[in-house]
Scaffold this active site. Structure first.
Site, PDB file in Angstrom:
ATOM      1  N   HIS A  10      -6.195 -16.063   7.170  1.00 36.22           N
ATOM      2  CA  HIS A  10      -4.937 -15.526   7.683  1.00 36.22           C
ATOM      3  C   HIS A  10      -5.159 -14.512   8.805  1.00 36.22           C
ATOM      4  CE1 HIS A  10      -2.934 -17.673   4.487  1.00 36.22           C
ATOM      5  NE2 HIS A  10      -3.769 -17.141   3.626  1.00 36.22           N
ATOM      6  N   ARG A  63       1.157 -12.871   4.402  1.00 35.49           N
ATOM      7  CA  ARG A  63       2.603 -13.079   4.420  1.00 35.49           C
ATOM      8  C   ARG A  63       3.253 -12.723   5.756  1.00 35.49           C
ATOM      9  NH1 ARG A  63       3.825 -10.436  -1.404  1.00 35.49           N
ATOM     10  NH2 ARG A  63       1.665  -9.777  -1.286  1.00 35.49           N
ATOM     11  N   ARG A 113      13.995  -2.149  -8.031  1.00 37.46           N
ATOM     12  CA  ARG A 113      12.647  -1.908  -8.528  1.00 37.46           C
ATOM     13  C   ARG A 113      12.770  -1.457  -9.974  1.00 37.46           C
ATOM     14  NH1 ARG A 113      10.412   1.138  -3.159  1.00 37.46           N
ATOM     15  NH2 ARG A 113      12.610   1.475  -2.811  1.00 37.46           N
ATOM     16  N   PRO A 167       0.819  -1.212   0.000  1.00 39.63           N
ATOM     17  CA  PRO A 167       0.000   0.000   0.000  1.00 39.63           C
ATOM     18  C   PRO A 167       0.857   1.268   0.000  1.00 39.63           C
ATOM     19  CG  PRO A 167      -0.120  -1.102   2.132  1.00 39.63           C
ATOM     20  CD  PRO A 167       0.665  -1.992   1.222  1.00 39.63           C
TER      21      PRO A 167
END
Ligand SMILES: [Zn+2]
Length: 290
Positions: free
Chosen positions: A96, A117, A270, A2
């Site tokens: 989760h 995760r 990236r 996010p």
């Protein structure tokens, strides 16, 4: 992962659905989700019990719930896949689900931290006189913060031996600008990501900040954007937003300003997307004969 607009959407959801409520019970279902809490899961739960939650706050991508009547706050790290969901108490547990916070107020909803995760988590920290959790006291204000100092940001850029995109992602200079919004703002500003900051004029840095704010506000207006389909906002509604971006993810597509094919370059593990015509690479430094 996010970015600031998504986190702000979550903050608004928490303010609407959680602020003002008193914690009636806490269940920690996975120890990793409270690993940043020094005292461990039982201390985390005991510390929250009976506390009233104040107005949800945010700085950059950091989000926290102040605990009223006492100098501490619950800091939330969303990590890569963390979600804060306000769910009916009767709703089936998410696969989760890591932490459940109940309220003893009869409203029938609870706060759930769900994280596939488990890079994210919740932790309680003392707060600084400004009300910031001490763990994030070093994080600079974000560009949407009314107290962000544009002139100080420009002075810092001029002093640093760095390049513009590195500076935008440096949390000690400005917080909350991630890879997507950096590429978008740089495209709007016509600045190449590798431009040295030392040569930026005051007018250019002010213009760039304006573009950063514009792309963030545009994302906020439609509920945030994220390329992580796991991201869901505080009510479980997808925060994914398909507004077309101008730079990020547009390799080989025509620049929306000049039609030149957009390029992608590897950048600090990236990618950077840019228009080679609108965003000219900096000239290499002249070689000094020795
Ligand atoms: Zn172009």
């Amino acid at each position: 992962m996010p970015e600031l607009p998504e986190v702000e959407v979550v903050r608004r959801g928490l303010e609407r659905w959680v602020s003002g409520r008193t914690v009636g019970g806490v269940e920690v279902l996975h120890p990793r989700a409270v690993r940043r809490h020094i005292g461990g899961g039982s201390d985390f739960a005991a510390g929250l019990l009976g506390r009233r939650i104040g107005t949800a706050r945010r700085r950059g991508k950091y989000l926290w719930l102040p605990l009223e009547d006492g100098g501490s706050a619950v800091l939330g790290h969303l990590g890569m896949s963390g979600q804060l969901l306000v769910q009916p108490e009767a709703a089936v547990d998410e696969k989760h689900l890591r932490i459940r916070i109940r309220f003893g107020d009869g409203l029938g909803t609870e706060l759930r931290f769900v994280d596939q995760r488990t890079f994210g988590g919740l932790s309680v920290h003392d707060t600084t006189p400004d009300g910031l959790p001490d763990a994030i006291a070093h994080i600079a204000r974000d560009p949407l913060d009314p107290a962000f100092d544009d002139a100080a940001f420009h002075r810092a850029l001029r002093l640093r031996r760095t390049t513009i995109k590195r500076a935008l992602l440096d949390q000690s200079l400005v917080s909350g600008v991630g890879n997507i919004y950096a590429d978008e703002a740089l495209w709007r500003a016509g600045l190449h990501y590798d431009r040295p900051t030392a040569g930026l004029t005051r007018a250019r840095s002010v213009e760039l900040l304006g573009h950063v704010r514009d792309v963030m506000n545009a994302a906020l207006a439609v509920g945030g954007t994220s390329f992580d389909s796991l991201y869901v906002n505080v009510n479980g509604e997808s925060g994914y937003f398909d507004r077309s971006l101008d730079a990020y993810g547009r390799e080989d597509e025509p620049c929306r300003r000049c039609g030149t094919a957009m390029r992608r370059r590897p950048w600090m593990n990236r990618s950077s997307y840019f228009c080679p015509r609108c965003q000219r690479p900096p000239r290499p430094l002249p070689r000094v004969a020795s």
